[in-house]
Each structure stands twice: as C-alpha cells, then as structure tokens.
Design a protein around this motif. Structure first.
Motif, PDB file in Angstrom:
ATOM      1  N   SER A 248     -21.716  17.870  -6.028  1.00  0.00           N
ATOM      2  CA  SER A 248     -22.640  17.075  -5.056  1.00  0.00           C
ATOM      3  C   SER A 248     -22.984  17.508  -3.660  1.00  0.00           C
ATOM      4  CB  SER A 248     -22.384  15.479  -5.043  1.00  0.00           C
ATOM      5  OG  SER A 248     -23.030  14.639  -4.476  1.00  0.00           O
ATOM      6  N   ILE A 249     -24.366  17.565  -3.534  1.00  0.00           N
ATOM      7  CA  ILE A 249     -24.581  18.155  -1.948  1.00  0.00           C
ATOM      8  C   ILE A 249     -25.619  17.021  -1.377  1.00  0.00           C
ATOM      9  CG2 ILE A 249     -26.003  19.944  -0.753  1.00  0.00           C
ATOM     10  CD1 ILE A 249     -25.300  21.670  -3.080  1.00  0.00           C
ATOM     11  N   GLU A 250     -25.251  16.785  -0.231  1.00  0.00           N
ATOM     12  CA  GLU A 250     -26.009  15.632   0.672  1.00  0.00           C
ATOM     13  C   GLU A 250     -26.224  16.513   1.932  1.00  0.00           C
ATOM     14  OE1 GLU A 250     -24.053  12.153   0.609  1.00  0.00           O
ATOM     15  OE2 GLU A 250     -23.815  11.734  -1.228  1.00  0.00           O
ATOM     16  N   ASP A 251     -27.568  16.330   2.463  1.00  0.00           N
ATOM     17  CA  ASP A 251     -27.920  16.794   3.908  1.00  0.00           C
ATOM     18  C   ASP A 251     -27.564  18.282   4.023  1.00  0.00           C
ATOM     19  OD1 ASP A 251     -29.128  14.435   4.375  1.00  0.00           O
ATOM     20  OD2 ASP A 251     -26.877  13.797   5.087  1.00  0.00           O
ATOM     21  N   ALA A 255     -20.959  17.217  -0.475  1.00  0.00           N
ATOM     22  CA  ALA A 255     -20.481  15.796  -0.295  1.00  0.00           C
ATOM     23  C   ALA A 255     -19.044  15.581  -1.172  1.00  0.00           C
ATOM     24  CB  ALA A 255     -21.447  14.702  -0.666  1.00  0.00           C
TER      25      ALA A 255
END
Length: 329
Positions: A248-251, A255
């Motif tokens: 999961s990737i955020e910004d 993440a």
C-alpha cells in the motif's frame, strides 16, 4: 505399504474420538500422506478420513473469510472472494503441484504436509533426522541446492514445500483446531516450527488435534497483492524462491506491506525485517533490495545454494516493483 485400518468420520466429534489412539492419522486428500505411506516413511496403523468435514467457504461478519479444512485447493483458488480480495492466495495455489493434485488436496492437508527433501524419502541409504531423530542429516554435506538458508539447524536444512502456506503467512491467517482438550486458534506464523533439535515435529499441533478451518481476516491491503514462484521447471516443482507480497502506497511512500518467502526455511518465512525496513520508504528498486538484504543478513547458505539470497533479493524487487506500479493489481 504397512497394512492399516480405514474409517470415515461423519463429524468432527467422531473424528476426534477415533483419532485419539497412537498410530492414527487423519486423512484429507492424501496427496502427501499416501505418498509417504507408499514409500514406508509414514506407517500409520489407522486412517481417519476427514475429507468430507468442514468443506465450506463462508464470509465472516467482519468481512473476512473462513475456509473449511476440507476445502479442495482448486475450489479455494477459484473462489470469487479469494480471487478479488486475496489474489496472492489464489495465485500461490495455482503455482503449486499439478491440476490433478490441486483437485484432490485439501486446505488442512496442505498445512500438514511434511517439510522434506530427497534424503527424507531415501529410507535405505540416507541419514535423516526427520525420519530418525539423532541419525544425522546427509543433506548438509550432500546435494543441497533447494535447501534452507534461514532458520535451519545442524539437525535439518529442509525447506517447507507449500505455496499456499507462504501466502497464508503473509495474510496473517488464523488456524482453528479442535482436539481432546477443546478448541483453540493458532496464529499462522507460529503454526509451523523451525527444526531446532526436533525436525521431526513440523507443527505445534498436539497429539489428536485436528485442523477445522483457516480464517482470513478482512484486509484492504490484501486486495493489492501477488505471488511469484521461481523454480527449476515450469510445473510440479518446489520453489527455489517464492514471494507473497502486498503493498500500500500513500503520498508517494510505503504505508503498509506484507511479505513472506518460500523455499528459504523449514517453515513459510514471514519477512518481518524486510517489512519494517520498507515502511515509510519511497517505493523504488533500491529500497526493495535493501529490505531483502536486511532480511537475509543472517542467511547461512550451504555449498550448493549460495545463490538463494541474491535470487530472493531480485525476486522481491521485481514483485514489489510490479505492485508499486499497479502491474500486479
């Protein structure tokens, strides 16, 4: 093959009553147990057929999935919820064995297949501590290309053969068991054992305990996952290295991540060091390779398998790279 009695259980309670005696074994699809009996590695005097018990797949109230121990591997891989919410599991199952074996094999049986190598089967000419504790391990000085580089001991360097179990380790699955003392749950990462000085014990199950189900928890992360297996031939071969991963990737940063390796240890290997190294990092090749290097920093390759840490690094980088770009979504 040693003569044996055969009984089919009608329910879990009956199976537990019949399975209490010494020399009794529970029979699922038989794809591993019958093979071991044919080779006289296993010599049960009584088989309790539990293949018809706990053979349903049901969604749980919190959005997870409860998988009966008697569910066939093919049915699990083809299940719509597994394919959409837990794709790494469907892909891991399809990477294992052959279609004929997947049609017979059960989930419970897959978890209980023996960690093994060719020396384990050679009852006439090889020493194997898994067969006879204290006899020695000929794999250490023999042909050991497919053997363990993590978590091994002087007593055993065999690797766990399951593909399904690698995905279940990454998914934080829970194993539900029933036994003479009642029911209990076991976190998947603790279900299988490292060899230590008792490599004959593959799991933490107590005598007479029976796997009833495997539960997958609700996990948005799991929907963005995949499985990759590297092996010597295209089908019906154990993994040299396999990777189950979710990302999961955020910004622009990682993440959350889940990683498990197959083909490297006596049990499916949850890569806690690699996961910790990746959280908060920019998802690039350098970060992926550094995480793999952290996981394999304590690897102890044998004469023939020194390539495994490098292959694991390359495979993990490729898998996480695909997930990061959405190629494996």
């Amino acid at each position: 093959m040693t003569p044996f009695d055969y009984t089919r259980a009608d329910d879990v309670a009956a199976a537990l009553r019949m399975g209490a005696g010494q020399g009794t074994a529970f029979l699922g699809g038989g794809t591993n147990l019958v093979d071991l009996m044919r080779e006289t590695v296993a010599r049960p005097v009584r088989l309790i057929d539990v293949s018809g018990l706990s053979d349903t797949i049901a969604e749980t109230g919190d959005g997870g999935l409860r998988i009966g121990a008697g569910v066939r591997n093919t049915a699990l891989a083809e299940h719509a919820v597994v394919r959409s919410r837990y794709p790494m599991l469907a892909r891991a199952i399809l990477a294992g064995a052959s279609a004929q074996i997947r049609n017979m094999a059960t989930v419970g049986g897959n978890l209980l297949q023996r960690t093994r190598c060719t020396y384990f089967y050679d009852t006439d000419g090889s020493r194997c501590n898994k067969r006879v504790v204290g006899s020695g391990c000929d794999a250490r000085g023999g042909f050991n290309r497919i053997h363990a580089v993590l978590g091994a001991s002087e007593a055993c360097v065999a690797t766990h053969p399951s593909d399904m179990c690698v995905a279940l380790a990454a998914l934080d699955a829970v194993v539900h068991v029933a036994g003479p003392e009642g029911t209990r749950t076991i976190a998947f990462d603790t279900f299988h054992r490292l060899p230590g000085d008792r490599p004959d014990l593959d799991t933490v199950l107590a005598p007479g305990e029976l796997i009833v189900a495997v539960e997958l928890l609700a996990s948005p992360l799991a929907a963005h996952s995949t499985y990759r297996k590297v092996r010597d031939r295209a089908s019906y071969a154990f993994a040299l290295i396999s990777v189950a991963a979710a990302l999961s990737i955020e910004d622009g940063r990682i993440a959350d991540v889940r990683i498990a390796f197959g083909g490297v240890a006596h049990k499916p290997w949850r890569a806690a060091k690699a996961e910790a190294a990746l959280k908060g990092q920019v998802p690039d090749d350098a970060a992926f390779r550094a995480a793999a290097a952290a996981e394999f920093a304590d690897a102890q390759p044998l004469r023939d398998n020194g390539f495994k840490p490098v292959l694991a690094e390359r495979t993990l980088a490729a898998v996480l790279g695909e997930l990061a770009t959405g190629a494996a979504a």
